[in-house]
Write an enzyme that holds these catalytic residues in place. Structure first.
Site, mmCIF file in Angstrom:
data_model
loop_
_atom_site.group_PDB
_atom_site.id
_atom_site.type_symbol
_atom_site.label_atom_id
_atom_site.label_comp_id
_atom_site.label_asym_id
_atom_site.label_seq_id
_atom_site.Cartn_x
_atom_site.Cartn_y
_atom_site.Cartn_z
ATOM 1 N N ALA A 7 -0.804 9.475 -0.293
ATOM 2 C CA ALA A 7 -1.191 8.079 -0.480
ATOM 3 C C ALA A 7 -2.169 7.646 0.599
ATOM 4 O O ALA A 7 -2.099 8.103 1.745
ATOM 5 C CB ALA A 7 0.052 7.189 -0.432
ATOM 6 N N CYS A 8 -3.088 6.758 0.211
ATOM 7 C CA CYS A 8 -4.017 6.190 1.178
ATOM 8 C C CYS A 8 -4.155 4.696 0.905
ATOM 9 O O CYS A 8 -3.553 4.177 -0.026
ATOM 10 C CB CYS A 8 -5.375 6.884 1.131
ATOM 11 S SG CYS A 8 -6.334 6.544 -0.352
ATOM 12 N N GLY A 9 -4.943 4.038 1.696
ATOM 13 C CA GLY A 9 -5.070 2.591 1.595
ATOM 14 C C GLY A 9 -5.438 2.087 0.221
ATOM 15 O O GLY A 9 -4.843 1.148 -0.295
ATOM 16 N N VAL A 41 -1.280 3.367 -1.414
ATOM 17 C CA VAL A 41 0.034 3.054 -0.853
ATOM 18 C C VAL A 41 0.728 2.005 -1.718
ATOM 19 O O VAL A 41 1.938 2.064 -1.923
ATOM 20 C CB VAL A 41 -0.084 2.592 0.619
ATOM 21 C CG1 VAL A 41 1.221 2.006 1.123
ATOM 22 C CG2 VAL A 41 -0.499 3.754 1.505
#
Length: 93
Positions: A7-9, A41
Site C-alpha cells: 500500500a502507498c499514499g 492505504v
C-alpha cells in the site's frame, strides 16, 4: 498461500514498485506460493484483514493498526531491496 498487500499514499506508482520488489525478494528467499496485490492505504483499510502481510511506508503503516491479524511492515525506504527482504524474512520466521 502467502497473501501480501503493498500500500502507498494514493495507490498508484509506488505501491506497484513495492509489489515488484516484494515479489523479487520472496523469489530470492525461495517462497513459491504467494500472491501480491497493491492499492492505496485508504483502500487497504478495508482490505487488510484478508492478507498475511501488509507493507507500506513507515509513516503510513500506523493507519492500518488493528485492521488485520497479519503482520504490518513499515518501510523506511520503499526502494531499498535489502530492507524489504530483511523485514519479509523477519515476518516469515
Amino acid at each position: 498461500m502467502l497473501k501480501v498487500l503493498a500500500a502507498c499514499g494514493n495507490g498508484m506508482g509506488s505501491s506497484m514498485v513495492i509489489k515488484m520488489k516484494i515479489e523479487k525478494a520472496l523469489r530470492e528467499m525461495n517462497v513459491a506460493d504467494f500472491t501480491i496485490d497493491y492499492c492505496s492505504v485508504g483502500e487497504a483499510k478495508s482490505q487488510a484483514a484478508s492478507y498475511d502481510i501488509v507493507v507500506a511506508s513507515k509513516h503510513l503503516i500506523h493507519e492500518l493498526d488493528g485492521r488485520t491479524n497479519g503482520k504490518l511492515l513499515g518501510l523506511e525506504n520503499l526502494m531499498d531491496d535489502a530492507e524489504i527482504k530483511s523485514k519479509l524474512a523477519e515476518s516469515l520466521a
